[in-house]
Enzyme design. Structure first.
Site, PDB file in Angstrom:
ATOM      1  N   ARG A 231     -14.488  11.442  -1.304  1.00 47.74           N
ATOM      2  CA  ARG A 231     -13.699  12.415  -0.520  1.00 47.74           C
ATOM      3  C   ARG A 231     -13.748  13.823  -1.130  1.00 47.74           C
ATOM      4  NH1 ARG A 231      -7.714  13.491   0.244  1.00 47.74           N
ATOM      5  NH2 ARG A 231      -7.358  13.816   2.478  1.00 47.74           N
TER       6      ARG A 231
ATOM      7  N   ILE B  36      -8.138  17.956   6.670  1.00 44.62           N
ATOM      8  CA  ILE B  36      -8.736  16.627   6.524  1.00 44.62           C
ATOM      9  C   ILE B  36      -7.536  15.670   6.499  1.00 44.62           C
ATOM     10  CG2 ILE B  36      -8.864  16.948   4.005  1.00 44.62           C
ATOM     11  CD1 ILE B  36     -11.151  14.972   3.875  1.00 44.62           C
ATOM     12  N   SER B  37      -7.591  14.598   7.284  1.00 44.66           N
ATOM     13  CA  SER B  37      -6.441  13.690   7.385  1.00 44.66           C
ATOM     14  C   SER B  37      -6.195  12.966   6.062  1.00 44.66           C
ATOM     15  CB  SER B  37      -6.691  12.654   8.481  1.00 44.66           C
ATOM     16  OG  SER B  37      -6.962  13.280   9.705  1.00 44.66           O
ATOM     17  N   ALA B  38      -4.964  12.500   5.877  1.00 41.60           N
ATOM     18  CA  ALA B  38      -4.624  11.714   4.683  1.00 41.60           C
ATOM     19  C   ALA B  38      -5.432  10.416   4.690  1.00 41.60           C
ATOM     20  CB  ALA B  38      -3.130  11.396   4.685  1.00 41.60           C
ATOM     21  N   PRO B  39      -5.843   9.947   3.493  1.00 41.38           N
ATOM     22  CA  PRO B  39      -6.628   8.710   3.425  1.00 41.38           C
ATOM     23  C   PRO B  39      -5.969   7.525   4.143  1.00 41.38           C
ATOM     24  CG  PRO B  39      -6.707   9.836   1.322  1.00 41.38           C
ATOM     25  CD  PRO B  39      -5.742  10.609   2.181  1.00 41.38           C
TER      26      PRO B  39
END
Ligand code: SAM
Length: 230
Positions: free
Chosen positions: A36, A62-65
């Site tokens: 990431r 960027i979205s949270a994992p």
């Protein structure tokens, strides 16, 4: 730095497994295989394995994992699938999907982004992070609320921006037997909806979890950044 980040990646995956968010081996393996840190701005690399969204420029994230994991699990993506992603952003979610679909010949991820600078940066991010699977990702610039006619139908469709309602063209471009995941709601609160089209073409919709995404802006989304603040 890089050995530390690899260790942090493993720890994050363990945490997501313990929390019951990563369930399948395919997704665990993809999370371990896609770094990431290549998808976040240089000055935020140290936060790459915090389980939070991060800014990527142009007012986007960027979205949270955990959200990437939940959406990928709900999508039930498998090797060989043809996938459409709407909202390329950094290219991270597209690369996670490509790691899985590339395990069988013919698998491909088409991903569309409305902001050209982000689309161009995403190609660089993917090439730096995983040059071996760049061949099975096509990044398109345009309004993904209309889907992408040229390569339809898709086994899976994933929308990573929030829509006021499910865009009709996306339902049409989903294969019978296909699945779509899409956040639907207003600006500050949405529900992740799982849309299933059965083999006869009948569509059913299930609510998954509450979520907060940036808006889907386009013909079948919101008109602009301010349209939805009412
Ligand atoms: N999936 C991304 C990732 O892995 O980094 C994160 C996506 S970000 C939460 C949402 C993205 O959707 C933004 O980059 C935004 O510009 C894009 N977007 C919004 N409306 C769109 C549209 N109509 N077509 C394509 N992209 C759109």
């Amino acid at each position: 730095m890089s050995a530390n980040l690899a260790r942090e990646r493993k720890m994050l995956v363990e945490k997501l497994k313990i929390e019951g968010i990563i369930k399948s081996n395919l997704i665990e393996e993809a999370f371990l295989a896609v770094p990431r840190e290549f998808f976040v701005p240089d000055h935020l690399r140290m936060y790459a394995y915090s389980d939070t969204p991060l800014p990527i420029g142009c007012g986007q994230t960027i979205s949270a994992p955990h959200m990437v994991a939940i959406m990928t699990e709900e999508l039930r993506v498998k090797p060989g699938d043809t996938v459409l992603e709407i909202g390329t952003g950094s290219g991270y979610q597209a690369t996670i999907l490509a790691h899985i679909v590339s395990k069988k010949p013919g698998g491909h991820v088409y991903t569309i982004e409305r902001i050209p600078q982000l689309a161009r940066r995403a190609v660089v991010n993917i090439a730096n992070a995983r040059p071996d699977i760049l061949y099975c990702i096509t990044v398109i610039i345009g309004d993904g609320s209309k889907g992408v006619e040229l390569f339809q139908p898709y086994d899976k469709i994933i929308v990573t921006a929030a829509a006021p309602q499910i865009p009709e063209p996306l339902i049409q471009q989903l294969k019978p037997g296909g699945t779509m995941v899409i956040p639907v709601g207003d600006r500050w609160e949405q529900v992740l909806q799982v849309v299933i089209k059965d083999e006869r073409g009948y569509v059913s919709i299930r609510d998954s979890i509450a979520c907060i995404f940036v808006p889907l802006i386009g013909q079948y989304g919101w008109r602009n950044e301010y349209d939805y603040i009412t």
